[in-house]
Scaffold this active site. Sequence first.
Site, PDB file in Angstrom:
ATOM      1  N   CYS A 157       0.835  -1.206   0.000  1.00 43.79           N
ATOM      2  CA  CYS A 157       0.000   0.000   0.000  1.00 43.79           C
ATOM      3  C   CYS A 157       0.865   1.250   0.000  1.00 43.79           C
ATOM      4  O   CYS A 157       1.452   1.606   1.028  1.00 43.79           O
ATOM      5  CB  CYS A 157      -0.924  -0.015   1.227  1.00 43.79           C
ATOM      6  SG  CYS A 157      -1.939   1.462   1.372  1.00 43.79           S
ATOM      7  N   CYS A 160      -0.317   4.086   2.249  1.00 43.06           N
ATOM      8  CA  CYS A 160      -0.025   3.860   3.672  1.00 43.06           C
ATOM      9  C   CYS A 160       1.451   4.091   3.980  1.00 43.06           C
ATOM     10  O   CYS A 160       1.795   4.706   4.979  1.00 43.06           O
ATOM     11  CB  CYS A 160      -0.369   2.427   4.073  1.00 43.06           C
ATOM     12  SG  CYS A 160      -1.921   1.810   3.432  1.00 43.06           S
ATOM     13  N   ASP A 161       2.320   3.569   3.130  1.00 44.01           N
ATOM     14  CA  ASP A 161       3.736   3.475   3.505  1.00 44.01           C
ATOM     15  C   ASP A 161       4.676   4.387   2.722  1.00 44.01           C
ATOM     16  O   ASP A 161       5.846   4.523   3.105  1.00 44.01           O
ATOM     17  CB  ASP A 161       4.211   2.015   3.325  1.00 44.01           C
ATOM     18  CG  ASP A 161       3.441   1.073   4.248  1.00 44.01           C
ATOM     19  OD1 ASP A 161       2.964   1.529   5.296  1.00 44.01           O
ATOM     20  OD2 ASP A 161       3.308  -0.118   3.913  1.00 44.01           O
TER      21      ASP A 161
END
Length: 330
Positions: A157, A160-161
């Site tokens: 993701c 997200c990261d």
Amino acid sequence: MMAADSGATVLEKKDDSPKMPDKKKTKFDVVIIGAGPSGYTAGIYCSRAGYDTLILSGILPGGQLVNTTEVENYPGFENGIMGPDLMIEMRKQTQRMGTTIVDDEAINVDFRDSPFKILTGSEEYEGRAVIIATGANPRKLGLEGEQTFAGKGVSYCATCDGPFFRNQELVVVGGGDSAIEEATFLTKFATRVHLVHRRDELRASKVMQERAMNNDKIQFHWDSAVTDIKGDQKMQQAVIKNLKTNEEKTLDVGGLFVAIGHEPNTQMFKNQIDLDEEGYIVLKNKTKTNIEGVFAAGDVHDRSYRQAITAAAFGCMAAIDVDKYLTEKS
Ligand code: NAP
């Protein structure tokens, strides 16, 4: 807070005293299948509204966030929170609201009549309403290093990261909209993004392709596959192989994002719940499935956003819809 959030006053707190889970109890007002952010949020809202609620959490509760390291984009945590810790907090909050959580896996369902039946290996549970929150799993490359460096450079993701990978070279695998969107997004942080795709043309939409092709930071590796992921404490290298020439090269990269699609966990709902060609639940209206009284929330139907916060929001919506349904029924 509730009324402002939902615009509805139906989910008022009726009884917030902690209830001890009764292991022998099998009949509930609401059964929630799945214990990711959507399942837990649905549990909080249903229990808080006074419904006797069960979450069947599966064998590994917590959903995809259990495999994540730091979560920086879930509101309420100034300094971020580790994914597993966030899920433990959600679980404890859900239990405090009175939801019964059973760490067992639903393996079959019978949605022909209400109360609906949900079977685990050892028990048959009944719910007057059901929320399916079984999520989706990112497809894996199947490499050993993928597992070794999951959360240590390997991610599924970018949203997200991505911000953890500032000023590094990165690899993105895949040729669909997700891969191209993620590669483009990652150029905000990375010095270079290597897009590795197994064919010589992309599956992604033309407009997204053009955006990526015009981005100097994206380097395309056509007809190629990642064959190895190497490192020490964290990943440091990706080996890629040209599938036509068999030529291999090693890229020094800080991260590798796998974006080769997702698989929704809907196998057991086949033939009962309407699914699209890729197995995602098709919703008739907001959170409603084709079966009255059966609702869905989170990544099991959402292929666009796939965030913890959006999954939680879908769980809230499903619980409010369950409340309306059960109120009208009684
Ligand atoms: P997808 O469209 O199924 O694309 C998956 C990509 O991964 C394909 O390029 C495929 O290669 C490749 N792939 C699959 N298995 C692989 C493997 N084992 N090894 C290496 N490569 C592999 O999945 P997606 O990109 O996640 O998109 C899913 C859906 O969401 C699509 O309908 C997409 O349009 C939509 N979506 C839309 C947006 C947007 O509009 N902003 C953003 C993201 C996703 P091949 O091409 O060779 O099959």
